[in-house]
Design a protein around this motif. Sequence first.
Motif, PDB file in Angstrom:
ATOM      1  N   TYR A   1       0.828  -1.204   0.000  1.00  0.00           N
ATOM      2  CA  TYR A   1       0.000   0.000   0.000  1.00  0.00           C
ATOM      3  C   TYR A   1       0.868   1.262   0.000  1.00  0.00           C
TER       4      TYR A   1
ATOM      5  N   ILE B   1      -3.386   2.211  -6.282  1.00  0.00           N
ATOM      6  CA  ILE B   1      -4.471   1.557  -5.539  1.00  0.00           C
ATOM      7  C   ILE B   1      -5.661   2.498  -5.421  1.00  0.00           C
ATOM      8  N   GLN B   2      -5.393   3.786  -5.123  1.00  0.00           N
ATOM      9  CA  GLN B   2      -6.472   4.756  -4.980  1.00  0.00           C
ATOM     10  C   GLN B   2      -7.195   4.994  -6.301  1.00  0.00           C
TER      11      GLN B   2
ATOM     12  N   LEU C   1      -9.418   1.977  -6.913  1.00  0.00           N
ATOM     13  CA  LEU C   1     -10.598   1.971  -6.050  1.00  0.00           C
ATOM     14  C   LEU C   1     -11.615   3.031  -6.471  1.00  0.00           C
TER      15      LEU C   1
ATOM     16  N   LEU D   1     -15.837  -1.905  -4.601  1.00  0.00           N
ATOM     17  CA  LEU D   1     -14.584  -2.335  -3.965  1.00  0.00           C
ATOM     18  C   LEU D   1     -14.063  -1.255  -3.015  1.00  0.00           C
ATOM     19  N   ASN D   2     -14.278   0.002  -3.403  1.00  0.00           N
ATOM     20  CA  ASN D   2     -13.847   1.108  -2.551  1.00  0.00           C
ATOM     21  C   ASN D   2     -14.599   1.091  -1.218  1.00  0.00           C
TER      22      ASN D   2
ATOM     23  N   TRP E   1     -13.275  -1.760   0.779  1.00  0.00           N
ATOM     24  CA  TRP E   1     -11.959  -1.373   1.284  1.00  0.00           C
ATOM     25  C   TRP E   1     -12.087  -0.546   2.566  1.00  0.00           C
ATOM     26  N   LYS E   2     -12.964   0.451   2.537  1.00  0.00           N
ATOM     27  CA  LYS E   2     -13.156   1.317   3.697  1.00  0.00           C
ATOM     28  C   LYS E   2     -13.732   0.541   4.885  1.00  0.00           C
TER      29      LYS E   2
ATOM     30  N   GLY F   1     -13.264  -2.632   5.395  1.00  0.00           N
ATOM     31  CA  GLY F   1     -12.161  -3.462   5.867  1.00  0.00           C
ATOM     32  C   GLY F   1     -11.206  -2.700   6.764  1.00  0.00           C
ATOM     33  N   ILE F   2     -10.945  -1.435   6.422  1.00  0.00           N
ATOM     34  CA  ILE F   2     -10.051  -0.606   7.234  1.00  0.00           C
ATOM     35  C   ILE F   2     -10.652  -0.379   8.626  1.00  0.00           C
TER      36      ILE F   2
END
Length: 261
Positions: A48, A55-56, A59, A65-66, A69-70, A72-73
């Motif tokens: 990352y 990656i940004q 996403l 997926l974005n 991703w958020k 998941g964070i």
Amino acid sequence: MNLASVFRWILLLIGLLLFIDGFYLISLKKIHLGTVLPLLIGLAFCIYAIWHKKIQIFLTKHPKLNKLWKTGIIFFSLWIISLFSFFYYIQNHIKFQSDRQNLDAIIVLGSGVTQGKPSDTLAKRLDQAAIVAQSNSNALIILTGGLDFGEKDTEAEVMARYLQESYHLDPHKIALEDKSTSTELNLKNSQSILKQHGLNLNSNIAIVTSDFHTIRAAAIAKKQHYTHVDMISAPTPLLTRYNAWLREYFAYISGWVLNEY
């Protein structure tokens, strides 16, 4: 250099440290969640930090997926908080004591062997057990642990050899529980050995294990109706300390799920 760049450099440094830590310990055949997980997390941090922009962009082009991703964070952040809370709990519940007297038995919990020798963590447990045994010359010493993968001798046999070679303890006072593969079985299988020597779960018993392991081991002993137990903590080598604590985090959860305590 803006704040975002500083954050990525810090992330890269942490990632490298975690990856090197996991890779080194795995190269020593210490393969468990406590070593594999830091390696994978470190690798993810490095990827990352290095390819942040790509990656940004990716996403941004994939909203679902974005969003994932958020999410998941958020879950990862909550997990990190719970992990450090667990570490804090362990740190504040470690009690070192080796001056116990009038013990009937000393149970030493296994912690892996490598090429016929105790692991560094296990050696610390045995060193601590020897100190206790020397102050309780009549106590029965039960060494626990079955056959590890790739080994010729059981953990219990390796432990007995270490104690006799390093501390010259009386072999007649040593009993081997050489079938178990977990803390629960260590303590369960030790019960029949206690009985064979005229002891029971009401006898004065010391359980020797690593500092991080005493909380779960005490809970398991209580579930199995050990009534007069002293937990003796052995220090964990710094090199593997936090990897061991990470592994214990998952073991603590699985023990609760499996109703071990």
